[in-house]
Design an enzyme around this catalytic site. Sequence first.
Site, short mmCIF file in Angstrom:
data_model
loop_
_atom_site.label_atom_id
_atom_site.label_comp_id
_atom_site.label_asym_id
_atom_site.label_seq_id
_atom_site.Cartn_x
_atom_site.Cartn_y
_atom_site.Cartn_z
N SER A 406 -0.82 -2.70 3.84
CA SER A 406 -0.45 -3.86 3.92
C SER A 406 -0.64 -4.41 5.34
O SER A 406 -0.97 -5.69 5.55
CB SER A 406 1.02 -4.23 3.33
OG SER A 406 1.17 -3.63 2.10
N GLU A 439 -8.30 -8.69 -0.22
CA GLU A 439 -8.81 -8.63 1.18
C GLU A 439 -9.59 -7.60 1.46
O GLU A 439 -9.26 -6.55 1.18
CB GLU A 439 -7.41 -8.91 2.01
CG GLU A 439 -6.75 -10.25 2.09
CD GLU A 439 -5.65 -10.18 3.21
OE1 GLU A 439 -5.59 -11.11 4.07
OE2 GLU A 439 -4.82 -9.55 3.10
#
Length: 698
Positions: A406, A439
């Site tokens: 993350s 992403e």
Amino acid sequence: MSEAIGYELHGDIAILAANNPPVNALGHAVRQGLADGMARAEAEGARAVLIYGTGRTYFAGADIREFGKPPKEPHLPELCNRIEASPLLVVSAIHGTALGGGLEVALGTHYRIAVPTAKVGLPEVHLGILPGAGGTQRLPRVAGVEAALDMITTGRHVRADEALKLGVIDRVVEGDPREIGLAYVRELLDEGAPRRPVSEMPAPAPVDFDAVYAAVLKKGRGQLSPATAVRAVQAACEAESFAAGLKRERDLFMDLMNSDQREGLIHAFFADRAVGKLPELDGVAPRPLAAIGVIGGGTMGAGIATAALLSGLTVTMLEMTPEAAEAAKGRIEGNLSGALKRGKLTSQQFDNLTTKALTLATDYAALSEADLVIEAVFEDMEVKKQVFTKLDAVCKQGAVLASNTSYLDINQIAAVTSRPQDVLGLHFFSPAHVMKLLEVVIADQTAPDVAATGFALGKRLGKVSVRAGVCDGFIGNRILSVYRTCADHMILDGASPYEIDDALEEFGFAMGPFAVADLAGLDIGWAVRKRKRAEGLDPRARDSAYADKLCEAGHFGQKTGKGYYDYAAGAKARVPNPEVMPLIEGERAQQGITPRAFSKDEIVRRYMAAMVNEAAKVVGEGIARRPLDVDVTLLYGYGFPRYRGGPLKWADLQGLPELLADIKRWAAEDAYFWQPAPLLEQLVAEGRSFDDLNKEAV
Ligand code: 3HC
Ligand code: NAI
């Protein structure tokens, strides 16, 4: 004749063939061509006209690129009326998609035939408008008010078989649209079928439109177009004539056309399509992708494996122990059983996926043949480094090695391998088999074909992939941590978490930030705070411990039944947790803060300014390629209301000088937090917008 519409006289049937790739959008040349073609058919003594599209589709709608520009005649509503009023028999043959203005043209023709794979719909509400060429008046007359309200307010695409049942299409036949269309016209002529203008059909019976309007408005969370469309359908039932109904539709259409919501939604439409266009990857072939490995089968790893299995990839799931591997399999089965229940999977497919396509492992040797491996182990740099060292030892040459971290630095992870060019970040969102955002994090040494493979995987899994650079949190989480910090500051200064959630839900977010934190698990934010404190906070940064105390008391949000809210009555029936405000009040007292009131406007303004300012830094530093990449990230990963277009589109619509002025004003109270982004200052100085940057980048 315009080249966008081909004309051919086939015996006594005139054929108008649209030729405006890629989707036969009804731009000016197409509209002119249709009007000219109708006039020519009438002048040349044809008995009937067949309209169809060449290439991949019938008309996919009005040309969205013309919106906001001065309209040119012939306008679409008049064109539909003109086609319908022709003395000739006019027939549409539909393949691909007849959407928006495309379906409106088809409803202007007297009969409609379609191939079985065709879809029809009026998706205008997704663009912030409503059907503006008679769709709200004609569809209720052919399909009834209930079906029309459903199609128009949801914008859903309806398959040919359902459209046939609804009466939107008259016949479904397999074949080439030109051929089936010609055969149908011939049959209609032979049997003497009459012209059948929909406008001459009786007005349908009204329903309780006020109730429908209220329900649709509520469901739209502030989006105006679906509710406004209800009023247009109401006019189909209640206006004194078809023409009066059309006029009402037009007025409502123009109101929406001039709205910020229309601008936001159309920006989102084009941003969706632009985000995957990366000139540096043009012509770069991705590496082969058939077998993937996933390391760590917790929340994320199980979700990623589920998405991969559903897309037809084989998956090797590696866990620490056989028990943990079995638990991971259980989570995957749980995810897949959702698809089974919804009828998206048969039980046979379910069995194949969970037995043949999925392999469990605890030994890294099982990953030696994987084309791509995604690591989703604990968020700890040392653990990640151990995993990548092992991967480097066993994976075949050319395998792509990805981390789902993350926040952590992909360059550091890549550096422990002998092949940093094969390493990238693939940051999924929870639940990974549901959330659309991916992403694709490109590290310093990531090879172009490895980046292309990341995008290819995203496409295969049905994700919207955004290119991101390496930094703490990449695009989305980096911006999130700043606007979350802004919310925490407002709490210290006097706002409650509930006021903040209310204000932002009213703004259009699906959930406010504190409800989201409860859903994600308060332990995640706690771990990040601990890491940042351990790394050393800047002495000017405002910190607070009340949220840590909530975690120390065992409240991690929904999963423990309590967080900012109490979930005793279920996830949807949240009520404030009474333990929270005393913790906050204690913190304020300890820091010597006298609380003040915050209006909803101020809450939104500060929260959004923090988001926009950090987003401008993310673009300015090249972490996001263009402003639209930030917008797409927030839209698909963070519940940002689509009708506002994304934070940077919202900023453009607000006015950048005003936002910068606010930021500078607030800097007087906290100069550390409110540091204006250089890019924002530059744009204001040059009188430009974020969208100007998007246009220059395309
Ligand atoms: N106008 C202009 N361009 C359009 C367009 C439209 N209506 N629809 C699609 N395009 C463009 C896309 O931007 C894309 O361009 P690019 O290649 O330069 O990026 C290209 O056509 C191909 O589109 P997709 O990549 O989306 O192709 P798909 O095959 O995945 O999907 C589609 C095809 C289902 C037709 C999808 O493009 C779509 O949903 N289009 C919008 C349909 C729509 O909303 N129609 C209603 C328009 S509003 C209207 O008609 C108003 C009227 O009521 C007055
Ligand atoms: P989790 O705690 O649910 O799962 C981690 C799994 O990894 C556990 O099943 C554990 O047994 C396994 N594991 C740990 N070390 C291992 C090793 N050395 N070898 C094999 N398996 C190992 O964690 P979660 O939430 O799935 O997160 C995983 C990663 O994904 C983290 O890096 C996290 O930051 C990231 N992430 C998490 C999101 C979320 O919302 N939970 C969203 C996006 C990314």
